[in-house]
Design a protein around this motif. Structure first.
Motif, mmCIF file in Angstrom:
data_model
loop_
_atom_site.group_PDB
_atom_site.id
_atom_site.type_symbol
_atom_site.label_atom_id
_atom_site.label_comp_id
_atom_site.label_asym_id
_atom_site.label_seq_id
_atom_site.Cartn_x
_atom_site.Cartn_y
_atom_site.Cartn_z
ATOM 1 N N HIS A 56 0.812 -1.225 0.000
ATOM 2 C CA HIS A 56 0.000 0.000 0.000
ATOM 3 C C HIS A 56 0.842 1.271 0.000
ATOM 4 O O HIS A 56 0.299 2.379 -0.010
ATOM 5 C CB HIS A 56 -0.960 -0.008 1.186
ATOM 6 N N SER A 57 2.144 1.105 0.013
ATOM 7 C CA SER A 57 3.040 2.259 0.028
ATOM 8 C C SER A 57 3.138 2.891 -1.359
ATOM 9 O O SER A 57 3.201 2.189 -2.366
ATOM 10 C CB SER A 57 4.430 1.810 0.480
ATOM 11 N N SER A 58 3.185 4.202 -1.392
ATOM 12 C CA SER A 58 3.346 4.891 -2.674
ATOM 13 C C SER A 58 4.744 4.670 -3.246
ATOM 14 O O SER A 58 4.969 4.828 -4.444
ATOM 15 C CB SER A 58 3.071 6.395 -2.518
ATOM 16 N N SER A 59 5.671 4.282 -2.369
ATOM 17 C CA SER A 59 7.035 3.980 -2.826
ATOM 18 C C SER A 59 7.310 2.490 -2.640
ATOM 19 O O SER A 59 8.299 2.099 -2.018
ATOM 20 C CB SER A 59 8.047 4.830 -2.066
ATOM 21 N N PHE A 60 6.418 1.659 -3.154
ATOM 22 C CA PHE A 60 6.531 0.206 -3.045
ATOM 23 C C PHE A 60 7.918 -0.243 -3.518
ATOM 24 O O PHE A 60 8.310 0.039 -4.648
ATOM 25 C CB PHE A 60 5.438 -0.458 -3.886
ATOM 26 N N PRO A 61 8.670 -0.940 -2.659
ATOM 27 C CA PRO A 61 10.049 -1.328 -2.994
ATOM 28 C C PRO A 61 10.097 -2.584 -3.863
ATOM 29 O O PRO A 61 10.699 -3.584 -3.512
ATOM 30 C CB PRO A 61 10.670 -1.565 -1.613
ATOM 31 N N TRP A 62 9.507 -2.515 -5.022
ATOM 32 C CA TRP A 62 9.336 -3.711 -5.847
ATOM 33 C C TRP A 62 10.654 -4.339 -6.285
ATOM 34 O O TRP A 62 10.763 -5.569 -6.347
ATOM 35 C CB TRP A 62 8.422 -3.428 -7.029
ATOM 36 N N GLN A 63 11.647 -3.519 -6.550
ATOM 37 C CA GLN A 63 12.933 -4.087 -6.968
ATOM 38 C C GLN A 63 13.621 -4.829 -5.809
ATOM 39 O O GLN A 63 14.223 -5.877 -6.022
ATOM 40 C CB GLN A 63 13.834 -3.000 -7.541
ATOM 41 N N LYS A 64 13.485 -4.320 -4.602
ATOM 42 C CA LYS A 64 14.056 -5.002 -3.442
ATOM 43 C C LYS A 64 13.321 -6.311 -3.181
ATOM 44 O O LYS A 64 13.945 -7.328 -2.849
ATOM 45 C CB LYS A 64 14.014 -4.108 -2.202
ATOM 46 N N VAL A 65 12.012 -6.292 -3.307
ATOM 47 C CA VAL A 65 11.232 -7.525 -3.132
ATOM 48 C C VAL A 65 11.716 -8.576 -4.128
ATOM 49 O O VAL A 65 11.975 -9.727 -3.764
ATOM 50 C CB VAL A 65 9.715 -7.257 -3.286
ATOM 51 N N ALA A 66 11.860 -8.180 -5.370
ATOM 52 C CA ALA A 66 12.334 -9.107 -6.400
ATOM 53 C C ALA A 66 13.742 -9.608 -6.087
ATOM 54 O O ALA A 66 14.028 -10.806 -6.207
ATOM 55 C CB ALA A 66 12.299 -8.428 -7.766
#
Length: 97
Positions: A56-66
């Motif tokens: 729900h964060s506007s700065s979703f850390p998608w690259q870190k999750v990946a």
């Protein structure tokens, strides 16, 4: 990668459970269904909270999750979809304990 972040437990979980799962021949579903134990229920609930907060964060850390999960995704939306599925499976498994 240092884990000092608001999502430290989430990142630790992803790295510990998913980074080598492909090498071990495990599907994501198998990984999630096999990890909850009574001793780890509270930690898994923390992971669920951090994961939902991240989504729900506007700065979703998608690259870190990946990166922590050792997965390749084309874009942020793919990561959001994958993480949502993982969290839903984890929640389902935790609720059965």
């Amino acid at each position: 990668m240092p884990l000092n972040s608001a999502y430290e437990n989430l990142y630790s979980f992803l790295a510990a459970e998913f980074a080598d799962a492909d090498l071990e021949g495990k599907s994501d579903q198998q990984v999630v269904h096999n990890c909850p134990t009574p001793e780890l229920v509270n930690w898994h609930r923390t992971i669920l909270t951090e994961g939902r907060t991240a989504l729900h964060s506007s700065s979703f850390p998608w690259q870190k999750v990946a990166d922590y999960a050792n997965r390749h995704f084309e874009n942020e939306e793919d990561v959001r979809e994958w993480l949502t599925q993982i969290l839903n499976l984890l929640e389902e498994s935790v609720n059965k304990i």
